[in-house]
Motif scaffolding. Structure first.
Motif, PDB file in Angstrom:
ATOM      1  N   SER A 102       0.829  -1.206   0.000  1.00 54.78           N
ATOM      2  CA  SER A 102       0.000   0.000   0.000  1.00 54.78           C
ATOM      3  C   SER A 102       0.864   1.256   0.000  1.00 54.78           C
ATOM      4  N   GLU A 103       0.511   2.195  -0.872  1.00 50.48           N
ATOM      5  CA  GLU A 103       1.228   3.471  -0.948  1.00 50.48           C
ATOM      6  C   GLU A 103       0.578   4.552  -0.087  1.00 50.48           C
ATOM      7  N   ALA A 104      -0.543   4.256   0.545  1.00 45.44           N
ATOM      8  CA  ALA A 104      -1.313   5.284   1.266  1.00 45.44           C
ATOM      9  C   ALA A 104      -0.421   6.061   2.222  1.00 45.44           C
ATOM     10  N   GLY A 105      -0.353   7.373   2.015  1.00 50.98           N
ATOM     11  CA  GLY A 105       0.423   8.237   2.899  1.00 50.98           C
ATOM     12  C   GLY A 105       1.889   8.362   2.532  1.00 50.98           C
ATOM     13  N   ALA A 106       2.362   7.573   1.547  1.00 50.38           N
ATOM     14  CA  ALA A 106       3.794   7.614   1.183  1.00 50.38           C
ATOM     15  C   ALA A 106       4.187   8.993   0.662  1.00 50.38           C
ATOM     16  N   THR A 133      10.531  11.545  -4.968  1.00 48.16           N
ATOM     17  CA  THR A 133      10.259  10.242  -5.608  1.00 48.16           C
ATOM     18  C   THR A 133      11.117   9.139  -4.998  1.00 48.16           C
ATOM     19  N   VAL A 134      12.366   9.467  -4.696  1.00 44.52           N
ATOM     20  CA  VAL A 134      13.263   8.483  -4.074  1.00 44.52           C
ATOM     21  C   VAL A 134      12.772   8.175  -2.665  1.00 44.52           C
ATOM     22  N   ARG A 135      12.437   9.231  -1.909  1.00 39.26           N
ATOM     23  CA  ARG A 135      11.958   9.032  -0.532  1.00 39.26           C
ATOM     24  C   ARG A 135      10.693   8.179  -0.496  1.00 39.26           C
ATOM     25  N   GLY A 136       9.790   8.428  -1.462  1.00 43.87           N
ATOM     26  CA  GLY A 136       8.542   7.649  -1.530  1.00 43.87           C
ATOM     27  C   GLY A 136       8.814   6.178  -1.786  1.00 43.87           C
ATOM     28  N   SER A 137       9.772   5.889  -2.656  1.00 48.55           N
ATOM     29  CA  SER A 137      10.122   4.499  -2.972  1.00 48.55           C
ATOM     30  C   SER A 137      10.749   3.803  -1.771  1.00 48.55           C
ATOM     31  N   VAL A 138      11.602   4.538  -1.051  1.00 50.23           N
ATOM     32  CA  VAL A 138      12.220   3.991   0.164  1.00 50.23           C
ATOM     33  C   VAL A 138      11.140   3.622   1.165  1.00 50.23           C
ATOM     34  N   SER A 139      10.147   4.514   1.305  1.00 53.05           N
ATOM     35  CA  SER A 139       9.049   4.271   2.250  1.00 53.05           C
ATOM     36  C   SER A 139       8.289   2.997   1.887  1.00 53.05           C
ATOM     37  N   ILE A 140       8.054   2.772   0.586  1.00 51.41           N
ATOM     38  CA  ILE A 140       7.354   1.559   0.123  1.00 51.41           C
ATOM     39  C   ILE A 140       8.156   0.307   0.513  1.00 51.41           C
ATOM     40  N   GLY A 141       9.471   0.354   0.297  1.00 49.28           N
ATOM     41  CA  GLY A 141      10.321  -0.791   0.633  1.00 49.28           C
ATOM     42  C   GLY A 141      10.366  -1.046   2.137  1.00 49.28           C
ATOM     43  N   ARG A 142      10.495   0.012   2.901  1.00 52.94           N
ATOM     44  CA  ARG A 142      10.567  -0.137   4.363  1.00 52.94           C
ATOM     45  C   ARG A 142       9.240  -0.619   4.952  1.00 52.94           C
ATOM     46  N   GLY A 165      -8.745 -11.065  -3.177  1.00 50.04           N
ATOM     47  CA  GLY A 165      -8.688  -9.643  -2.833  1.00 50.04           C
ATOM     48  C   GLY A 165      -8.052  -9.428  -1.478  1.00 50.04           C
ATOM     49  N   ILE A 166      -7.728  -8.171  -1.197  1.00 50.05           N
ATOM     50  CA  ILE A 166      -7.144  -7.793   0.096  1.00 50.05           C
ATOM     51  C   ILE A 166      -8.002  -6.702   0.715  1.00 50.05           C
ATOM     52  N   VAL A 167      -8.408  -6.890   1.963  1.00 54.46           N
ATOM     53  CA  VAL A 167      -9.213  -5.881   2.667  1.00 54.46           C
ATOM     54  C   VAL A 167      -8.338  -4.643   2.876  1.00 54.46           C
ATOM     55  N   ASN A 168      -8.779  -3.496   2.319  1.00 56.24           N
ATOM     56  CA  ASN A 168      -7.948  -2.283   2.457  1.00 56.24           C
ATOM     57  C   ASN A 168      -8.602  -1.167   3.248  1.00 56.24           C
ATOM     58  N   ASN A 169      -9.853  -1.360   3.691  1.00 52.97           N
ATOM     59  CA  ASN A 169     -10.487  -0.395   4.601  1.00 52.97           C
ATOM     60  C   ASN A 169     -11.706  -1.048   5.238  1.00 52.97           C
ATOM     61  N   ILE A 170     -11.962  -0.692   6.485  1.00 54.34           N
ATOM     62  CA  ILE A 170     -13.114  -1.228   7.212  1.00 54.34           C
ATOM     63  C   ILE A 170     -13.931  -0.070   7.758  1.00 54.34           C
ATOM     64  N   THR A 171     -15.246  -0.141   7.568  1.00 53.65           N
ATOM     65  CA  THR A 171     -16.157   0.886   8.076  1.00 53.65           C
ATOM     66  C   THR A 171     -17.268   0.191   8.861  1.00 53.65           C
ATOM     67  N   ASN A 172     -18.183   0.995   9.409  1.00 52.74           N
ATOM     68  CA  ASN A 172     -19.315   0.415  10.140  1.00 52.74           C
ATOM     69  C   ASN A 172     -20.304  -0.282   9.212  1.00 52.74           C
ATOM     70  N   PHE A 173     -20.300   0.108   7.926  1.00 51.00           N
ATOM     71  CA  PHE A 173     -21.297  -0.458   7.002  1.00 51.00           C
ATOM     72  C   PHE A 173     -20.720  -1.571   6.124  1.00 51.00           C
ATOM     73  N   GLY A 174     -19.475  -1.942   6.353  1.00 50.64           N
ATOM     74  CA  GLY A 174     -18.870  -3.014   5.576  1.00 50.64           C
ATOM     75  C   GLY A 174     -17.373  -2.807   5.420  1.00 50.64           C
ATOM     76  N   CYS A 175     -16.794  -3.462   4.424  1.00 52.27           N
ATOM     77  CA  CYS A 175     -15.353  -3.282   4.200  1.00 52.27           C
ATOM     78  C   CYS A 175     -15.083  -3.130   2.704  1.00 52.27           C
ATOM     79  N   PHE A 176     -14.000  -2.436   2.391  1.00 60.25           N
ATOM     80  CA  PHE A 176     -13.579  -2.248   1.011  1.00 60.25           C
ATOM     81  C   PHE A 176     -12.446  -3.222   0.702  1.00 60.25           C
ATOM     82  N   VAL A 177     -12.464  -3.714  -0.529  1.00 60.79           N
ATOM     83  CA  VAL A 177     -11.517  -4.765  -0.912  1.00 60.79           C
ATOM     84  C   VAL A 177     -10.788  -4.366  -2.196  1.00 60.79           C
ATOM     85  N   ASP A 178      -9.470  -4.463  -2.159  1.00 63.73           N
ATOM     86  CA  ASP A 178      -8.634  -4.246  -3.340  1.00 63.73           C
ATOM     87  C   ASP A 178      -8.626  -5.541  -4.143  1.00 63.73           C
TER      88      ASP A 178
END
Length: 706
Positions: A401-405, A424-433, A641-654
């Motif tokens: 997940s890149e969210a917040g990178a 761009t380099v910092r973002g890629s490092v964050s993904i790897g870490r 799929g992979i669950v990527n968010n959960i709410t009170n009304f259900g969950c979102f799936v990638d």
């Protein structure tokens, strides 16, 4: 009083609350109290200790307000012993403020003007309901600024309306009616209805629902639509019924006073009582919705932070892109940047052959063990390219997940870590870490930017921040931190440390090299005995001379472990990890005044598996390679799929495309779903069935299969 207040709200044992309050007053943290003071608290967990903190704060806020009100009453010269007792009684702010209402300094009101015109005696006569010829009595007050009998009666009614508004029994009764019967209704603002932004709120263009039963996510959506100017929101009740309730409490006879009282009651209800109490009810409903949304966010964040780490492996990370290319970085096992460059395998350059050669040579040169691909634009295409490569060694491929990178890459923390590299380099490092250790990397990003909640920008931001900080702190301390490799943000969340000491630890490490023992931590400037007590057991030292320094055993209990080893006739090293010996130890021999069985059992568990990471190991996952966009979907398909968010009304799936699918609560199980988190968790790998595809609105309805 505070202890009684907390016990009433939490239903926890009195001695547990008393001891916890004492520890809190001694500047102990929640993680420390719940982990290392179990005898004192009666084995309260971090949630229960957190509840004690919450109600302690509530009580202190209430007492502070009482003090302020009593001071104000004293300054007005109206405070008596009876009145003081009356104001010391309330156990909630609402009741307290109702009591204070008649004494509150008011801005210029209609009632205040009427008093200045000498109409209060007339109001008292009508309120007493003993007079018959009201017109004649009112005529006596026609003087000065009062020009007619009707003006005199109107002024008297304004005064009576204020009295009615200030009656605590009437406010309490109306509050109960609003709580039980109020409807929240909406009307579309026609001039804005056709705007594109308005379309996502079109379900609420003409809506009515019980305020008491409206789900939190729907209320927050409605309030957002109102804030954006698409609808008007009203709270409605049966006005006639409400007025009858008030009249029943006030009108005792049907003489000439009754008509004036009815008018005063109607005025009080429409102008004062209902606007105030309906706003209060909506605020309370919003507060509950906020709490619910914050709770969902907190659960999601906890699951995300405790996501599966790959561990100390050498990683090649890719931030995919089309026109701008794919930024590639190589990290060593500790997450240090070793190399970076850009490849252009996708349109418009289409240099896939060159990209494959480059990735192959980098994988060999840096002994890469895993590849992390960001899940943003061009992710699927990049993953497909990587899977074509025949690596010499077995290399695992992960989509991360890149969210917040992007938030991290532009942050002060990222600039300090990589002053000579662009975003761009910092973002890629964050993904790897993130693949190596999600917790260590995600703590660098404001939790609100990670995108795992619902309506996080609409809820009380102070309350949200406080709750998320608590979640991060609990997660960091539950896992433990390697003091010799941790970043400043990670160290700052360790029990008893905070930002300033984290900086001191980091600078000490830079100047003096790695910490060789937990005792060395005391050499850090301004890190005293209390901070050491609170933090030491959460800070781990790999390869220390004393193996307990890489465990969750607190230094204050080292002597007990040494005694256990001596009593069993083995060395400390031979005791640690030896289940056969550990399970035979008679713990009662080691019970003392301040160390009980709860602590001793924790020590044994830790010695069996010292420093064990509570998180699961990261697992490789592959999407259906034939699904590249929403147009490739059709009803009845089964997809990974992979669950990527959960709410009170259900969950979102990638499911591997730009749009995430929704599993509504009704499609999570055949039985009633009380809590979505009981059925799925964030980043869980699942199989879903496609129920419906709305290409125009880019919505996908899914069902959980397994």
């Amino acid at each position: 009083m505070m202890i009684t207040y907390i016990v009433q709200h939490t239903q926890l044992p009195k001695h547990s609350v008393e001891n916890t309050i004492q520890l809190l007053n001694e500047d102990c943290t929640i993680p420390f109290i719940s982990r290392y003071r179990k005898e004192a608290t009666g084995n309260l967990d971090e949630v229960q200790v957190g509840d004690i903190v919450k109600y302690k704060d509530q009580f202190e806020t209430l007492e502070k307000r009482k003090t302020a009100i009593l001071k104000a009453l004293e300054e007005q010269g109206v405070l008596t012993e009876d009145l003081k007792l009356k104001f010391e009684g309330p156990k909630d702010l609402t009741t307290l403020e109702d009591l204070y209402l008649p004494y509150k300094k008011k801005r210029k009101t209609k009632a205040e003007t009427a008093r200045k015109n000498g109409l209060e005696p007339l109001a008292k006569i009508i309120m007493s309901q003993n007079a018959n010829d009201i017109e004649s009595i009112a005529f006596k007050y026609v003087k000065g600024d009062v020009n007619s009998t009707e003006e005199a009666l109107e002024g008297a009614r304004h005064i009576m309306s204020e009295w009615i508004n200030e009656r605590t029994d009437i406010r309490h009764s109306l509050r109960q009616q609003i709580e039980s019967y109020a409807q929240i209704t909406t009307k579309v603002i026609k001039a804005q209805a056709q705007e594109e932004k308005a379309q996502k709120f079109r379900d609420y263009f003409d809506w009515s629902e019980s305020l008491q039963r409206i789900p939190s996510h729907r209320l927050l959506a409605i309030l957002r639509a109102e804030n954006e100017g698409f609808i008007r929101v009203k709270i409605e009740i049966d006005n006639e019924r409400a007025l009858q309730h008030i009249e029943h409490k006030i009108i005792r006879s049907r003489n000439a006073c009754a008509e004036q009282l009815e008018l005063a009651i109607s005025d009080a209800f429409k102008r004062l009582l209902f606007p105030s109490l309906s706003n209060e009810a909506l605020s309370l409903a919003k507060e509950k919705a906020d709490d619910s949304a914050i709770n969902v966010f907190a659960k999601n964040l906890k699951q995300l932070l405790l996501g599966s780490p790959l561990g100390e492996k050498r990683v090649l990370a890719i931030d995919p892109g089309f026109r701008t290319g794919c930024k590639v970085v190589c990290l060593d096992a500790q997450g240090n940047l070793k190399h970076n460059e850009t490849i252009y395998p996708h349109p418009p350059k289409n240099d896939s052959i060159g990209a494959i050669k480059k990735i192959s040579s980098l994988a060999e040169a840096y002994h890469i063990e895993a590849i992390a691909i960001g899940n943003g634009t061009a992710s699927r295409e990049t993953e497909a390219l990587i899977r074509k490569i025949q690596f010499k060694n077995d290399i695992q491929v992960f989509v991360v997940s890149e969210a917040g990178a992007s938030i991290y890459s532009a942050s002060k923390i990222a600039r300090e870590e990589f002053p000579n590299y662009d975003v761009t380099v910092r973002g890629s490092v964050s993904i790897g870490r993130r693949l190596q250790d999600p917790l260590a990397e995600l703590v660098k990003i404001d939790a609100k930017s990670i995108g795992v909640g619902q309506y996080q920008h609409d809820v009380d931001q102070t309350k949200l921040q406080k709750e998320l900080d608590t979640v991060v702190e609990n997660c960091v301390n539950a896992v433990g931190v390697n003091i010799n490799s941790a970043s400043k943000p990670l160290l700052s969340y360790v029990s008893g440390i905070g930002p300033k000491l984290a900086e001191n630890i980091f600078e000490y490490r830079q100047e003096h090299g790695v910490f060789k023992s937990r005792k060395d931590i005391l050499k850090v400037p301004r890190l005293g005995g209390k901070a050491f007590e609170q933090s030491a057991a959460f800070l781990r030292i790999k390869g220390a001379k004393n193996p307990l320094d890489d465990s969750a055993v607190h230094p204050e209990r080292y002597d007990i472990v040494k005694k256990m080893a001596k009593d069993e006739g083995v060395s400390l090293q031979d005791l640690i990890g030896n289940k056969n010996i550990l399970q035979q130890i008679d713990l009662k021999k080691y019970v003392s005044e301040d160390v009980g069985l709860l602590t001793l059992e924790d020590i044994i568990k830790e010695l069996e598996k010292p420093g064990l990471d509570i998180r699961e190991q990261a697992k490789v996952f592959t999407f259906n390679q034939n699904i590249k966009s929403i147009t490739d979907l059709h009803e009845g398909q089964l997809l990974p799929g992979i669950v990527n968010n959960i709410t009170n009304f259900g969950c979102f799936v990638d499911i591997g495309i730009k749009e995430s699918g929704l599993i509504h609560v009704s499609n999570l199980s055949d039985s009633f779903v009380k809590d979505v988190n009981e059925h799925v968790h964030l980043h869980q790998q699942i199989i879903v069935k496609v129920l419906e595809v709305d290409i125009a609105r880019k919505r996908i309805q899914l069902q959980l299969v397994k």
